[in-house]
Scaffold this active site. Structure first.
Site, PDB file in Angstrom:
ATOM      1  N   ARG A 155     -64.900 -46.681  40.906  1.00  0.00           N
ATOM      2  CA  ARG A 155     -66.142 -46.252  40.245  1.00  0.00           C
ATOM      3  C   ARG A 155     -67.102 -47.419  40.033  1.00  0.00           C
ATOM      4  O   ARG A 155     -68.316 -47.261  40.169  1.00  0.00           O
ATOM      5  CB  ARG A 155     -65.802 -45.541  38.942  1.00  0.00           C
ATOM      6  CG  ARG A 155     -65.264 -44.123  39.186  1.00  0.00           C
ATOM      7  CD  ARG A 155     -64.665 -43.553  37.943  1.00  0.00           C
ATOM      8  NE  ARG A 155     -64.361 -42.122  38.052  1.00  0.00           N
ATOM      9  CZ  ARG A 155     -63.524 -41.491  37.243  1.00  0.00           C
ATOM     10  NH1 ARG A 155     -62.907 -42.156  36.277  1.00  0.00           N
ATOM     11  NH2 ARG A 155     -63.303 -40.200  37.392  1.00  0.00           N
TER      12      ARG A 155
ATOM     13  N   PHE B 262     -72.045 -31.169  29.122  1.00  0.00           N
ATOM     14  CA  PHE B 262     -72.249 -31.547  30.524  1.00  0.00           C
ATOM     15  C   PHE B 262     -71.661 -30.549  31.515  1.00  0.00           C
ATOM     16  O   PHE B 262     -71.745 -30.751  32.732  1.00  0.00           O
ATOM     17  CB  PHE B 262     -71.674 -32.953  30.786  1.00  0.00           C
ATOM     18  CG  PHE B 262     -70.196 -33.124  30.489  1.00  0.00           C
ATOM     19  CD1 PHE B 262     -69.233 -32.704  31.399  1.00  0.00           C
ATOM     20  CD2 PHE B 262     -69.783 -33.724  29.310  1.00  0.00           C
ATOM     21  CE1 PHE B 262     -67.883 -32.861  31.143  1.00  0.00           C
ATOM     22  CE2 PHE B 262     -68.423 -33.894  29.042  1.00  0.00           C
ATOM     23  CZ  PHE B 262     -67.474 -33.453  29.967  1.00  0.00           C
TER      24      PHE B 262
ATOM     25  N   THR C 137     -64.386 -43.457  33.469  1.00  0.00           N
ATOM     26  CA  THR C 137     -65.244 -42.327  33.862  1.00  0.00           C
ATOM     27  C   THR C 137     -66.703 -42.765  34.001  1.00  0.00           C
ATOM     28  O   THR C 137     -67.387 -42.381  34.943  1.00  0.00           O
ATOM     29  CB  THR C 137     -65.149 -41.202  32.791  1.00  0.00           C
ATOM     30  OG1 THR C 137     -63.773 -40.863  32.630  1.00  0.00           O
ATOM     31  CG2 THR C 137     -65.935 -39.981  33.200  1.00  0.00           C
TER      32      THR C 137
ATOM     33  N   TYR D  57     -62.543 -26.939  36.194  1.00  0.00           N
ATOM     34  CA  TYR D  57     -62.958 -27.754  35.045  1.00  0.00           C
ATOM     35  C   TYR D  57     -62.989 -26.943  33.746  1.00  0.00           C
ATOM     36  O   TYR D  57     -63.735 -27.280  32.842  1.00  0.00           O
ATOM     37  CB  TYR D  57     -64.331 -28.356  35.313  1.00  0.00           C
ATOM     38  CG  TYR D  57     -64.301 -29.599  36.202  1.00  0.00           C
ATOM     39  CD1 TYR D  57     -63.643 -30.756  35.795  1.00  0.00           C
ATOM     40  CD2 TYR D  57     -64.959 -29.624  37.420  1.00  0.00           C
ATOM     41  CE1 TYR D  57     -63.621 -31.889  36.583  1.00  0.00           C
ATOM     42  CE2 TYR D  57     -64.953 -30.772  38.216  1.00  0.00           C
ATOM     43  CZ  TYR D  57     -64.278 -31.898  37.783  1.00  0.00           C
ATOM     44  OH  TYR D  57     -64.265 -33.040  38.556  1.00  0.00           O
TER      45      TYR D  57
ATOM     46  N   LYS E 269     -65.988 -36.966  45.457  1.00  0.00           N
ATOM     47  CA  LYS E 269     -67.060 -36.076  45.009  1.00  0.00           C
ATOM     48  C   LYS E 269     -68.285 -36.091  45.933  1.00  0.00           C
ATOM     49  O   LYS E 269     -68.417 -36.956  46.802  1.00  0.00           O
ATOM     50  CB  LYS E 269     -67.459 -36.477  43.583  1.00  0.00           C
ATOM     51  CG  LYS E 269     -66.332 -36.299  42.559  1.00  0.00           C
ATOM     52  CD  LYS E 269     -66.850 -36.503  41.145  1.00  0.00           C
ATOM     53  CE  LYS E 269     -65.764 -36.330  40.115  1.00  0.00           C
ATOM     54  NZ  LYS E 269     -66.285 -36.363  38.732  1.00  0.00           N
TER      55      LYS E 269
ATOM     56  N   ARG F 271     -55.578 -43.635  38.244  1.00  0.00           N
ATOM     57  CA  ARG F 271     -56.565 -43.761  37.166  1.00  0.00           C
ATOM     58  C   ARG F 271     -57.000 -45.214  37.010  1.00  0.00           C
ATOM     59  O   ARG F 271     -58.161 -45.501  36.734  1.00  0.00           O
ATOM     60  CB  ARG F 271     -56.024 -43.190  35.855  1.00  0.00           C
ATOM     61  CG  ARG F 271     -55.884 -41.678  35.934  1.00  0.00           C
ATOM     62  CD  ARG F 271     -55.504 -41.047  34.637  1.00  0.00           C
ATOM     63  NE  ARG F 271     -56.576 -41.032  33.660  1.00  0.00           N
ATOM     64  CZ  ARG F 271     -57.599 -40.186  33.677  1.00  0.00           C
ATOM     65  NH1 ARG F 271     -57.729 -39.291  34.639  1.00  0.00           N
ATOM     66  NH2 ARG F 271     -58.519 -40.222  32.734  1.00  0.00           N
TER      67      ARG F 271
HETATM   68  P1  CMP Z   1     -63.958 -36.071  36.120  1.00  0.00           P
HETATM   69  O1  CMP Z   1     -62.812 -37.005  36.124  1.00  0.00           O
HETATM   70  O2  CMP Z   1     -64.234 -35.316  37.362  1.00  0.00           O
HETATM   71  O3  CMP Z   1     -63.775 -35.032  34.910  1.00  0.00           O
HETATM   72  C1  CMP Z   1     -64.870 -34.377  34.313  1.00  0.00           C
HETATM   73  C2  CMP Z   1     -66.192 -34.943  34.726  1.00  0.00           C
HETATM   74  O4  CMP Z   1     -67.291 -34.655  33.899  1.00  0.00           O
HETATM   75  C3  CMP Z   1     -66.107 -36.460  34.699  1.00  0.00           C
HETATM   76  O5  CMP Z   1     -65.281 -36.910  35.759  1.00  0.00           O
HETATM   77  C4  CMP Z   1     -67.571 -36.855  34.778  1.00  0.00           C
HETATM   78  O6  CMP Z   1     -68.034 -36.998  36.093  1.00  0.00           O
HETATM   79  C5  CMP Z   1     -68.281 -35.652  34.144  1.00  0.00           C
HETATM   80  N1  CMP Z   1     -68.966 -36.018  32.901  1.00  0.00           N
HETATM   81  C6  CMP Z   1     -70.291 -35.944  32.678  1.00  0.00           C
HETATM   82  N2  CMP Z   1     -70.597 -36.361  31.441  1.00  0.00           N
HETATM   83  C7  CMP Z   1     -69.438 -36.705  30.846  1.00  0.00           C
HETATM   84  C8  CMP Z   1     -69.087 -37.213  29.557  1.00  0.00           C
HETATM   85  N3  CMP Z   1     -70.014 -37.440  28.616  1.00  0.00           N
HETATM   86  N4  CMP Z   1     -67.785 -37.460  29.301  1.00  0.00           N
HETATM   87  C9  CMP Z   1     -66.817 -37.213  30.242  1.00  0.00           C
HETATM   88  N5  CMP Z   1     -67.105 -36.722  31.477  1.00  0.00           N
HETATM   89  C10 CMP Z   1     -68.392 -36.482  31.783  1.00  0.00           C
END
Ligand code: CMP
Length: 138
Positions: free
Chosen positions: A102, A57, A91, A49, A9, A85
């Site tokens: 991460r 978000f 996340t 997305y 990213k 994963r």
């Molecule tokens: P990603 O795996 O790219 O998929 C969706 C993205 O939304 C996630 O990673 C996060 O970077 C972003 N995001 C922001 N806020 C949230 C949240 N509350 N829960 C899940 N994803 C979030």
């Protein structure tokens, strides 16, 4: 052999740490079988997305993903989806395990350095979103 879609990213491309992320990917035994640096358009980010379009978000997510280049890549290996994963970590980096990408690099739940497909079905769709078959070299 399974394939998964990874996105490195904007928080990683702007900090010049994409090589470090790739090293963690390769150290885990995953092979990078396709890779390109691109600037996502708003339309592309919104479509990629789309499952999150009703989430609070969503706008922030699209703004962030279009703020700087990203690297999209296809990773191959045994159980590539779940393995990736695992090495990405949770996340939210605040709760990610030590040693994960991460935990090591992410700045926040938004600026969380990498995306990985969440299932083999998503991987198929997400790989097809960015790559044609001839761009993937196994
Ligand atoms: P990603 O795996 O790219 O998929 C969706 C993205 O939304 C996630 O990673 C996060 O970077 C972003 N995001 C922001 N806020 C949230 C949240 N509350 N829960 C899940 N994803 C979030």
């Amino acid at each position: 052999m399974e394939k998964t879609l990874s996105i490195i990213k904007p928080d990683a491309t702007t900090r010049n740490i994409t090589g470090k992320v790739n090293a963690m990917i390769e150290d885990a035994g995953l092979r990078i079988v396709a890779q390109k640096l691109i600037c996502l358009t708003t339309a592309q980010a919104e479509k990629f997305y789309q499952e999150h379009k009703d989430k609070a978000f969503f706008t922030n997510l699209v703004d962030f993903m279009t703020s700087a280049p990203v690297i999209v890549q296809v990773l191959a290996g045994e159980n590539a989806v779940s393995l990736y994963r695992k090495i990405m970590g949770a996340t939210n980096p605040a709760v990610a395990e030590e040693g994960t990408i991460r935990k090591t690099f992410a700045l926040s739940i938004d600026k969380n350095t990498v995306h990985g497909s969440d299932s083999p079905e998503s991987a198929k769709r997400e790989i097809g979103f960015f790559f044609s078959e001839t761009e993937i070299c196994e």
